[in-house]
Motif scaffolding. Structure first.
Motif, PDB file in Angstrom:
ATOM      1  N   TYR A   1      38.196  35.930  78.364  1.00  0.00           N
ATOM      2  CA  TYR A   1      37.933  34.717  77.590  1.00  0.00           C
ATOM      3  C   TYR A   1      36.429  34.446  77.499  1.00  0.00           C
ATOM      4  O   TYR A   1      35.910  34.098  76.429  1.00  0.00           O
ATOM      5  N   ILE A   2      35.725  34.601  78.604  1.00  0.00           N
ATOM      6  CA  ILE A   2      34.274  34.392  78.617  1.00  0.00           C
ATOM      7  C   ILE A   2      33.573  35.406  77.720  1.00  0.00           C
ATOM      8  O   ILE A   2      32.730  35.052  76.885  1.00  0.00           O
ATOM      9  N   VAL A   3      33.900  36.668  77.892  1.00  0.00           N
ATOM     10  CA  VAL A   3      33.248  37.739  77.140  1.00  0.00           C
ATOM     11  C   VAL A   3      33.520  37.596  75.645  1.00  0.00           C
ATOM     12  O   VAL A   3      32.616  37.747  74.814  1.00  0.00           O
ATOM     13  N   THR A   4      34.752  37.294  75.283  1.00  0.00           N
ATOM     14  CA  THR A   4      35.100  37.141  73.868  1.00  0.00           C
ATOM     15  C   THR A   4      34.297  36.036  73.207  1.00  0.00           C
ATOM     16  O   THR A   4      33.762  36.201  72.105  1.00  0.00           O
ATOM     17  N   ASN A   5      34.184  34.892  73.882  1.00  0.00           N
ATOM     18  CA  ASN A   5      33.428  33.784  73.314  1.00  0.00           C
ATOM     19  C   ASN A   5      31.943  34.102  73.231  1.00  0.00           C
ATOM     20  O   ASN A   5      31.265  33.700  72.275  1.00  0.00           O
ATOM     21  N   SER A   6      31.408  34.826  74.215  1.00  0.00           N
ATOM     22  CA  SER A   6      29.995  35.210  74.170  1.00  0.00           C
ATOM     23  C   SER A   6      29.723  36.198  73.044  1.00  0.00           C
ATOM     24  O   SER A   6      28.703  36.105  72.343  1.00  0.00           O
ATOM     25  N   LEU A   7      30.617  37.158  72.869  1.00  0.00           N
ATOM     26  CA  LEU A   7      30.437  38.144  71.803  1.00  0.00           C
ATOM     27  C   LEU A   7      30.471  37.486  70.431  1.00  0.00           C
ATOM     28  O   LEU A   7      29.709  37.844  69.530  1.00  0.00           O
ATOM     29  N   ARG A   8      31.345  36.510  70.272  1.00  0.00           N
ATOM     30  CA  ARG A   8      31.526  35.877  68.964  1.00  0.00           C
ATOM     31  C   ARG A   8      30.505  34.776  68.701  1.00  0.00           C
ATOM     32  O   ARG A   8      30.052  34.605  67.571  1.00  0.00           O
ATOM     33  N   SER A   9      30.133  34.013  69.737  1.00  0.00           N
ATOM     34  CA  SER A   9      29.362  32.784  69.503  1.00  0.00           C
ATOM     35  C   SER A   9      28.128  32.641  70.377  1.00  0.00           C
ATOM     36  O   SER A   9      27.504  31.578  70.382  1.00  0.00           O
TER      37      SER A   9
END
Length: 216
Positions: A27-35
């Protein structure tokens, strides 16, 4: 509280556990990659807030109820699984930012409501997972001395320490993912990274759905 040597062991074990990939890290990595990094750090803080709920619930006996009651465990398990499946489907069919310029613009223009949604997403990802409650019930008491007068207080203090120690690890995941997102190769593959993240969330949801109560 444990002595200094056991306290260091507790901290080191907590860091190793937080470095282990799972729904929270994803969840952390996905949000960092996207935003961008800020969204990833906010996601980590939401996850930490969810852990605090489990810590205090375990201290008052709710965690023990989840460990021993098949009905309570099953209800929370299915709600949590449905939530992870929903997140997975949302990411799987979403449109990823294209290009470094687009990603920087998205990160710079994060509205407060978007960051709040990221925070609450991390919060519910943790709160609705009964395995987190079972984990704290199994892990923390190992570091409480048998002759401790107030075991509930010791449990809360160690749980708070565990959660606070998780913040730099979670922030590290966020910063690393945000740095990776600026690489051209990652940008070109962002569409497929989103699809992979969505599939992994769905996999975590299915895994949780078919998890048996440890008390059985």
């Amino acid at each position: 509280m444990p002595d200094f040597q056991h306290l260091l062991l507790f901290i080191a074990a907590g860091w190793l556990l937080n470095l282990t990939p799972g729904p929270d890290v994803l969840y952390i990595v996905t949000n960092s990659l996207r935003s961008g990094a800020r969204a990833g750090i906010v996601a980590g803080l939401g996850i930490t807030a969810g852990c605090f709920v489990h810590i205090f619930a375990a201290a008052v006996g709710v965690g023990a109820l989840l460990a021993t009651s098949a009905l309570a465990f099953t209800v929370l398990k299915w709600i949590g699984a449905a939530y992870l499946l929903w997140i997975g489907a949302k990411i799987l069919f979403s449109k990823a930012p294209q290009g470094t310029t687009d990603l920087v613009a998205v990160a710079a223009a994060q509205p407060a409501r978007r960051l709040k949604a990221v925070f609450m997403g991390g919060f519910w990802t943790n709160v609705l997972n009964p395995k987190v409650a079972i984990f704290f019930l199994a892990f923390v008491p190992q570091f409480i001395a048998p002759d401790t007068d107030n075991k509930a207080l010791a449990f809360v203090l160690l749980g708070v320490l565990f959660n606070l120690n998780a913040i730099p690890v979670n922030s590290g995941w966020a910063l690393a993912a945000a740095w990776m997102a600026r690489r051209d190769a990652v940008q070109r593959g962002m569409h497929w990274l989103d699809r992979a993240a969505g599939v992994m969330f769905i996999g975590f949801g299915l895994k949780l759905a078919f998890t048996d109560n440890p008390a059985n």
